[in-house]
Write a protein that holds these residues in place. Structure first.
Motif, PDB file in Angstrom:
ATOM      1  N   PRO A   1       0.844  -1.211   0.000  1.00  0.00           N
ATOM      2  CA  PRO A   1       0.000   0.000   0.000  1.00  0.00           C
ATOM      3  C   PRO A   1       0.868   1.245   0.000  1.00  0.00           C
ATOM      4  O   PRO A   1       1.927   1.283   0.632  1.00  0.00           O
ATOM      5  CB  PRO A   1      -0.792  -0.132   1.303  1.00  0.00           C
ATOM      6  CG  PRO A   1       0.057  -0.996   2.180  1.00  0.00           C
ATOM      7  CD  PRO A   1       0.818  -1.917   1.285  1.00  0.00           C
TER       8      PRO A   1
ATOM      9  N   VAL B   1      -3.329   5.345   2.278  1.00  0.00           N
ATOM     10  CA  VAL B   1      -4.491   4.870   3.027  1.00  0.00           C
ATOM     11  C   VAL B   1      -5.179   6.085   3.628  1.00  0.00           C
ATOM     12  O   VAL B   1      -4.598   6.809   4.444  1.00  0.00           O
ATOM     13  CB  VAL B   1      -4.093   3.883   4.147  1.00  0.00           C
ATOM     14  CG1 VAL B   1      -5.325   3.464   4.928  1.00  0.00           C
ATOM     15  CG2 VAL B   1      -3.386   2.666   3.581  1.00  0.00           C
TER      16      VAL B   1
ATOM     17  N   TYR C   1      -2.676   0.997  -3.777  1.00  0.00           N
ATOM     18  CA  TYR C   1      -1.694  -0.054  -3.490  1.00  0.00           C
ATOM     19  C   TYR C   1      -1.123  -0.605  -4.794  1.00  0.00           C
ATOM     20  O   TYR C   1      -1.759  -0.592  -5.845  1.00  0.00           O
ATOM     21  CB  TYR C   1      -2.339  -1.187  -2.679  1.00  0.00           C
ATOM     22  CG  TYR C   1      -3.549  -1.814  -3.344  1.00  0.00           C
ATOM     23  CD1 TYR C   1      -3.426  -2.947  -4.148  1.00  0.00           C
ATOM     24  CD2 TYR C   1      -4.822  -1.265  -3.176  1.00  0.00           C
ATOM     25  CE1 TYR C   1      -4.534  -3.518  -4.764  1.00  0.00           C
ATOM     26  CE2 TYR C   1      -5.932  -1.828  -3.801  1.00  0.00           C
ATOM     27  CZ  TYR C   1      -5.779  -2.951  -4.580  1.00  0.00           C
ATOM     28  OH  TYR C   1      -6.867  -3.501  -5.211  1.00  0.00           O
TER      29      TYR C   1
ATOM     30  N   TRP D   1      -7.934   4.556  -1.040  1.00  0.00           N
ATOM     31  CA  TRP D   1      -6.817   3.653  -0.809  1.00  0.00           C
ATOM     32  C   TRP D   1      -6.089   3.427  -2.124  1.00  0.00           C
ATOM     33  O   TRP D   1      -6.703   3.445  -3.199  1.00  0.00           O
ATOM     34  CB  TRP D   1      -7.296   2.290  -0.285  1.00  0.00           C
ATOM     35  CG  TRP D   1      -8.157   2.373   0.929  1.00  0.00           C
ATOM     36  CD1 TRP D   1      -7.764   2.288   2.226  1.00  0.00           C
ATOM     37  CD2 TRP D   1      -9.581   2.555   0.964  1.00  0.00           C
ATOM     38  NE1 TRP D   1      -8.848   2.417   3.068  1.00  0.00           N
ATOM     39  CE2 TRP D   1      -9.976   2.584   2.318  1.00  0.00           C
ATOM     40  CE3 TRP D   1     -10.564   2.713  -0.023  1.00  0.00           C
ATOM     41  CZ2 TRP D   1     -11.305   2.757   2.709  1.00  0.00           C
ATOM     42  CZ3 TRP D   1     -11.880   2.891   0.354  1.00  0.00           C
ATOM     43  CH2 TRP D   1     -12.239   2.900   1.706  1.00  0.00           C
TER      44      TRP D   1
END
Length: 242
Positions: free
Chosen positions: A158, A161, A168, A166
């Motif tokens: 990731p 966040v 990643y 989010w």
């Protein structure tokens, strides 16, 4: 020909990024670096996008031409002050040829990884070399693969966040394929976007340059010419046409 993974939905907000590469000091540092290599010659940007580097480079008096697949990104470039003065050819920067001879070609912000096969990456080096005058330079800014962050059995790293977003990266260490993935939730509705890449090591890039008739001239950790070390998270490398 479509815009690939950089269509209107990406182009509309691309310049709003809060990443460090978009900070004015970083942009000016990159433009100054490339201008120093250009000298009294012209510059060719592979993947010119919205002109983040091309416009400040042109403002320094360097003639700039760009190649990009995305008409949506180029439209944003055209709408900016000075954008009409920068020549752009729509096409795949790994193979598209443009008239003229350049003292420097450059490819920034991990864009070499948008070419998702080794064959295409090698073709890109050969294409850059074909545009350069003897002694001209090819510059790439790209991250060092973050495989040291992967414990055994893990494939995901990731890098953002937040409360409603989010992001990643997913790695396949057997094939060097990877993807950057983004999840955003707005008004209770989620949106997902994934962009494929092929990560590449500095030594592999050096071999690609050699195949294209170039040799490594310098490698730094950033545009400010900080030393490149085993802890560096990216590199700015310069290869010179023989």
């Amino acid at each position: 020909m479509d815009d690939g993974y950089f269509g209107e939905d990406v182009a509309a907000t691309y310049d709003q990024s809060e990443g460090p590469e978009f900070e004015s000091a970083a942009v000016e540092s990159a433009a100054g670096f490339v201008a120093g290599l250009a000298g009294d010659g012209a510059a060719l940007e592979l993947g010119i996008g919205t002109g983040r580097i091309a416009l400040p480079l042109a403002a320094r008096g360097v003639p700039v031409h760009g190649i990009d697949l995305s008409r949506a990104m180029v439209a944003r470039l055209r709408a900016k002050p000075g954008g009409d003065a920068v020549g752009v050819t729509i096409g795949d920067f790994a193979t598209t040829r443009v008239p003229g001879e350049f003292s420097v070609a450059y490819l920034v912000f991990n864009t070499i990884m948008n070419l998702t096969t080794q064959t295409d990456q090698v073709a890109c080096f050969r294409n850059a070399a074909a545009h350069l005058r003897p002694g001209g330079c090819f510059v790439i800014e790209v991250g060092v693969p973050a495989l040291r962050q992967l414990p055994p059995g893990q494939t995901v790293v990731p890098f953002h966040v937040g409360a409603s977003s989010w992001a990643y990266d997913v790695y396949d260490v057997a094939t060097q394929a990877m993807s950057s993935n983004y999840v955003d939730v707005t008004g209770g509705r989620g949106a997902f976007r994934s962009i494929p890449f092929r990560y590449v090591w500095p030594s592999e890039l050096d071999l690609m340059a050699e195949l294209a008739g170039m040799r490594l001239r310098e490698r730094w950790a950033d545009w400010a010419r900080e030393p490149f070390t085993g802890e560096s998270r990216k590199h700015v490398s310069v290869w010179q046409k023989l």
